[in-house]
Design a protein around this motif. Structure first.
Motif, PDB file in Angstrom:
ATOM      1  N   ASP A   1       0.835  -1.195   0.000  1.00  0.00           N
ATOM      2  CA  ASP A   1       0.000   0.000   0.000  1.00  0.00           C
ATOM      3  C   ASP A   1       0.876   1.253   0.000  1.00  0.00           C
ATOM      4  N   GLY A   2       0.424   2.265  -0.712  1.00  0.00           N
ATOM      5  CA  GLY A   2       1.198   3.504  -0.781  1.00  0.00           C
ATOM      6  C   GLY A   2       1.418   4.132   0.580  1.00  0.00           C
ATOM      7  N   ALA A   3       0.380   4.149   1.423  1.00  0.00           N
ATOM      8  CA  ALA A   3       0.512   4.749   2.748  1.00  0.00           C
ATOM      9  C   ALA A   3       1.512   3.985   3.607  1.00  0.00           C
ATOM     10  N   TYR A   4       1.485   2.665   3.486  1.00  0.00           N
ATOM     11  CA  TYR A   4       2.413   1.836   4.273  1.00  0.00           C
ATOM     12  C   TYR A   4       3.855   2.099   3.836  1.00  0.00           C
ATOM     13  N   GLU A   5       4.085   2.152   2.524  1.00  0.00           N
ATOM     14  CA  GLU A   5       5.433   2.407   2.015  1.00  0.00           C
ATOM     15  C   GLU A   5       5.910   3.802   2.382  1.00  0.00           C
ATOM     16  N   ALA A   6       4.994   4.761   2.342  1.00  0.00           N
ATOM     17  CA  ALA A   6       5.365   6.129   2.710  1.00  0.00           C
ATOM     18  C   ALA A   6       5.816   6.187   4.165  1.00  0.00           C
ATOM     19  N   ALA A   7       5.146   5.441   5.036  1.00  0.00           N
ATOM     20  CA  ALA A   7       5.545   5.408   6.447  1.00  0.00           C
ATOM     21  C   ALA A   7       6.933   4.801   6.600  1.00  0.00           C
ATOM     22  N   GLN A   8       7.241   3.775   5.802  1.00  0.00           N
ATOM     23  CA  GLN A   8       8.580   3.170   5.845  1.00  0.00           C
ATOM     24  C   GLN A   8       9.653   4.172   5.416  1.00  0.00           C
ATOM     25  N   LEU A   9       9.362   4.934   4.368  1.00  0.00           N
ATOM     26  CA  LEU A   9      10.326   5.923   3.883  1.00  0.00           C
ATOM     27  C   LEU A   9      10.560   7.010   4.927  1.00  0.00           C
ATOM     28  N   LYS A  10       9.505   7.362   5.630  1.00  0.00           N
ATOM     29  CA  LYS A  10       9.645   8.380   6.668  1.00  0.00           C
ATOM     30  C   LYS A  10      10.523   7.889   7.809  1.00  0.00           C
ATOM     31  N   VAL A  11      10.349   6.620   8.199  1.00  0.00           N
ATOM     32  CA  VAL A  11      11.197   6.033   9.244  1.00  0.00           C
ATOM     33  C   VAL A  11      12.650   5.986   8.787  1.00  0.00           C
ATOM     34  N   PHE A  12      12.867   5.655   7.512  1.00  0.00           N
ATOM     35  CA  PHE A  12      14.216   5.638   6.964  1.00  0.00           C
ATOM     36  C   PHE A  12      14.865   7.009   7.109  1.00  0.00           C
ATOM     37  N   GLN A  13      14.111   8.053   6.755  1.00  0.00           N
ATOM     38  CA  GLN A  13      14.664   9.410   6.839  1.00  0.00           C
ATOM     39  C   GLN A  13      15.014   9.773   8.279  1.00  0.00           C
ATOM     40  N   GLU A  14      14.155   9.398   9.219  1.00  0.00           N
ATOM     41  CA  GLU A  14      14.411   9.710  10.623  1.00  0.00           C
ATOM     42  C   GLU A  14      15.663   8.986  11.125  1.00  0.00           C
ATOM     43  N   MET A  15      15.811   7.732  10.744  1.00  0.00           N
ATOM     44  CA  MET A  15      16.992   6.973  11.173  1.00  0.00           C
ATOM     45  C   MET A  15      18.260   7.524  10.535  1.00  0.00           C
ATOM     46  N   HIS A  16      18.144   7.945   9.262  1.00  0.00           N
ATOM     47  CA  HIS A  16      19.318   8.496   8.590  1.00  0.00           C
ATOM     48  C   HIS A  16      19.750   9.808   9.234  1.00  0.00           C
ATOM     49  N   SER A  17      18.768  10.638   9.615  1.00  0.00           N
ATOM     50  CA  SER A  17      19.099  11.914  10.247  1.00  0.00           C
ATOM     51  C   SER A  17      19.777  11.721  11.598  1.00  0.00           C
ATOM     52  N   LYS A  18      19.549  10.580  12.245  1.00  0.00           N
ATOM     53  CA  LYS A  18      20.176  10.283  13.530  1.00  0.00           C
ATOM     54  C   LYS A  18      21.515   9.556  13.372  1.00  0.00           C
ATOM     55  N   GLY A  19      21.930   9.344  12.137  1.00  0.00           N
ATOM     56  CA  GLY A  19      23.200   8.671  11.890  1.00  0.00           C
ATOM     57  C   GLY A  19      23.152   7.167  12.042  1.00  0.00           C
ATOM     58  N   LEU A  20      21.954   6.595  12.014  1.00  0.00           N
ATOM     59  CA  LEU A  20      21.821   5.145  12.184  1.00  0.00           C
ATOM     60  C   LEU A  20      21.872   4.394  10.856  1.00  0.00           C
ATOM     61  N   ILE A  21      21.785   5.119   9.735  1.00  0.00           N
ATOM     62  CA  ILE A  21      21.834   4.489   8.413  1.00  0.00           C
ATOM     63  C   ILE A  21      22.932   5.155   7.597  1.00  0.00           C
ATOM     64  N   TYR A  22      23.734   4.328   6.942  1.00  0.00           N
ATOM     65  CA  TYR A  22      24.837   4.861   6.145  1.00  0.00           C
ATOM     66  C   TYR A  22      25.120   3.929   4.972  1.00  0.00           C
ATOM     67  N   GLN A  23      25.826   4.435   3.989  1.00  0.00           N
ATOM     68  CA  GLN A  23      26.227   3.656   2.824  1.00  0.00           C
ATOM     69  C   GLN A  23      27.722   3.384   2.901  1.00  0.00           C
ATOM     70  N   ASP A  24      28.109   2.161   2.586  1.00  0.00           N
ATOM     71  CA  ASP A  24      29.524   1.807   2.675  1.00  0.00           C
ATOM     72  C   ASP A  24      29.830   0.638   1.741  1.00  0.00           C
ATOM     73  N   TYR A  25      31.111   0.468   1.492  1.00  0.00           N
ATOM     74  CA  TYR A  25      31.601  -0.651   0.685  1.00  0.00           C
ATOM     75  C   TYR A  25      32.259  -1.634   1.642  1.00  0.00           C
ATOM     76  N   LYS A  26      31.582  -2.748   1.909  1.00  0.00           N
ATOM     77  CA  LYS A  26      32.115  -3.713   2.859  1.00  0.00           C
ATOM     78  C   LYS A  26      31.544  -5.095   2.552  1.00  0.00           C
ATOM     79  N   PRO A  27      32.148  -6.138   3.115  1.00  0.00           N
ATOM     80  CA  PRO A  27      31.664  -7.498   2.828  1.00  0.00           C
ATOM     81  C   PRO A  27      30.252  -7.731   3.358  1.00  0.00           C
ATOM     82  N   VAL A  28      29.465  -8.426   2.549  1.00  0.00           N
ATOM     83  CA  VAL A  28      28.115  -8.826   2.939  1.00  0.00           C
ATOM     84  C   VAL A  28      27.905 -10.259   2.469  1.00  0.00           C
ATOM     85  N   PHE A  29      26.891 -10.912   3.042  1.00  0.00           N
ATOM     86  CA  PHE A  29      26.493 -12.227   2.529  1.00  0.00           C
ATOM     87  C   PHE A  29      25.846 -12.011   1.168  1.00  0.00           C
TER      88      PHE A  29
END
Length: 559
Positions: free
Chosen positions: A211-239
């Motif tokens: 649902d669009g509303a559900y996805e929009a809420a997820q994007l908003k949470v992503f933005q809040e976490m990114h603003s707090k420094g909890l989400i970042y982009q990096d080049y590192k090993p992953v499974f």
């Protein structure tokens, strides 16, 4: 005693007979499958006659009268169950209990099933157990709050939707359309089954992750976490799953305890003796012995790690006079493994190995250092760990500490890249690539021993194929910052052991990969520079995406 034509029990049972205005209890022996009872008036009953005479005793049986059928099978049983559900208004039970007055509310958050197939016994176990708990709380006088839902994104749905077509020739929009149609069909079938099972819920107010509303809420949470420094982009090993061509989180892995690897013991000739070790006779020809279950990672080796506080020994093989450097406490195991006696030439602490440099066995021009590391153990191997930062989590930590290069030699299909060299290019690392690396070690004289190793190994839980560890530019959650918060301590966890497991996971994994290389899913709300690929994310861009998703019915992804 008399013989009747049919009875529900066998053995002896009482019957009632009326005499002189009173009740006489008599024992009557039954020998068949149905009881008609006895007549009134006389003290003894006469045998029932055949034909229509058998029915004369039926009115004298003192049993409750009911229209409920004693036995139904086949379609009649299904029709009767549906009739009961409709007559008892099963569908109205949830709304009825929501309208009544209650002092307390019981809220059950529904962990959604995947919308990727038909209902099965796993769905029944999940939904019926939840329904039992909800009804129990309702009987306690509480108002139940329960909203069922479905997880409509992810690789399982994409794989099922595309089937044998794969992704070849399909645009991302076409893939998303097919995946959405498949998910909607699966939801309809599963919901019908849940309603048929009598699960108490408001089936007109379910939640769906597409649902669009559900996805929009997820994007908003992503933005809040990114603003707090909890989400970042990096080049590192992953499974990484070559079979799915995407990165995986640890929760998407299952460990196969019967996985078989070609484990090897191989040597790295010591090119520069550590400064803290006195040069004795013959020590200039020492080779460091390492053990690995993943021979294909040898070409990516950048260092050899040791335990600083452990004891190490230079030992001499009596069968060929080769000098090997191993952990002292692993000497006896090595002697048994190699089938020869090992003579100890000298012993010293691990910290004295600092400054030593080895030659790479398959790349003549390359040298790798000896480095201290806390993840080295003495449980298996030689006490010296081959380190390939691009293809190991602990290896990457060592590379970060000592500024080693992290060069990936494996592509998204699980094959060697050009960086691995012309002899290995395009070979599958788990199959012919491993064979070729072992052959190269034999040719240069570095292979000491090969053995079959049965051990636990991570598999992609969807495709049931083994995964590899490879570096990739992904988006991560900084779990190291999360574990510093005290929020988890304020949550009541049942059973309490689950709290310890979660804390242990946070200690073990300092980051969590959240990005995937798929078309069907909620996107990372980030804009990228067309030429440099640099990520651009801020509150304005996220807000635009949130508004876009919230106001649309169809999920159209921005490029």
């Amino acid at each position: 005693n008399r013989r009747t034509t049919r009875c529900h029990n066998t053995g002896t049972a009482p019957s009632l007979s009326q005499r002189g205005g009173g009740l006489l209890l008599r024992a009557v022996s039954f020998s068949s499958s149905r009881c008609h009872g006895v007549s009134s008036g006389e003290g003894s009953a006469q045998p029932a006659e055949s034909g229509s005479g058998q029915g004369q005793y039926r009115d004298t049986v003192l049993l409750p009268k009911t229209d409920f059928p004693m036995k139904l099978t086949g379609q009649k049983l299904l029709d009767k169950e549906l009739e009961i559900q409709q007559d008892c208004k099963f569908a109205d039970l949830y709304s009825w209990q929501r309208e009544r007055k209650a002092k307390k509310e019981f809220c059950l958050h529904d962990g959604p099933p995947y919308a990727n197939g038909d209902p099965h016994v796993g769905h029944a176990l999940n939904k019926i157990l939840k329904d039992i708990r909800n009804r129990f709380e309702m009987l306690r006088g509480r108002q139940v709050h329960y909203v069922p839902g479905w997880d409509c994104h992810g690789l399982p749905i994409e794989l099922k939707a595309l089937g044998e077509l794969g992704t070849s020739g399909l645009s991302p929009l076409q893939i998303r359309q097919k995946a959405r149609e498949f998910a909607e069909g699966a939801i309809a079938r599963q919901m019908a089954a849940f309603q048929r099972w009598g699960v108490m819920a408001d089936w007109d107010q379910c939640y769906y992750t597409f649902d669009g509303a559900y996805e929009a809420a997820q994007l908003k949470v992503f933005q809040e976490m990114h603003s707090k420094g909890l989400i970042y982009q990096d080049y590192k090993p992953v499974f990484w799953s070559p079979s799915s061509r995407t990165a995986l989180a640890e929760a998407e892995l299952e460990y196969n305890a019967e996985h078989v690897s070609r484990a090897i013991y191989t040597t790295f000739p010591l090119a520069t003796l550590p400064p803290n070790i006195t040069k004795e006779a013959g020590l200039d020809s020492v080779s460091v012995l390492v053990w690995t279950t993943q021979p294909w990672t040898i070409p990516a080796n950048q260092a050899i790690c040791y335990m600083p506080n452990a004891q190490y020994s230079v030992v001499k093989r009596l069968d060929n006079s080769e000098l090997l450097l191993v952990a002292t406490e692993r000497t006896a195991n090595m002697a048994a493994l190699l089938g020869t006696e090992l003579e100890v030439v000298s012993t010293f602490t691990g910290s004295q190995l600092e400054g030593g440099i080895c030659k790479h066995p398959t790349i003549p021009s390359k040298e790798v250092p000896l480095l201290p590391a806390n993840h080295v153990t003495m449980a298996k191997g030689t006490g010296l760990v081959h380190t390939a930062p691009a293809h190991g989590m602990e290896d990457y930590s060592v590379a970060s500490q000592f500024k080693l290069s992290v060069d990936c030699i494996v592509n998204e299909d699980g094959k060697f890249t050009e960086l691995a060299g012309p002899e290995l290019h395009n070979l599958s690392v788990m199959n012919e690539g491993t064979d070729r690396v072992i052959s190269m070690l034999k040719e240069c004289g570095s292979l000491v021993k090969e053995e079959r190793c049965v051990h636990s190994y991570p598999y992609d839980w969807r495709t049931k194929q083994p995964v590899v560890i490879r570096p990739s530019k992904q988006w991560f959650i900084n779990t190291a910052s999360l574990k510093d918060k005290e929020a988890l301590q304020k949550v009541r966890v049942l059973p309490e052991s689950a709290r310890s497991s979660l804390l242990a996971m946070l200690d073990r994994r300092t980051y969590w990969c959240i990005s995937r290389q798929r078309s069907w899913g909620v996107p990372i709300p980030v804009f990228y520079h067309r030429e440099t690929g640099e990520a651009l994310i801020n509150n304005l861009h996220t807000l635009l995406l949130v508004m876009h998703w919230h106001n649309q019915k169809e999920c159209v992804y921005l490029g």
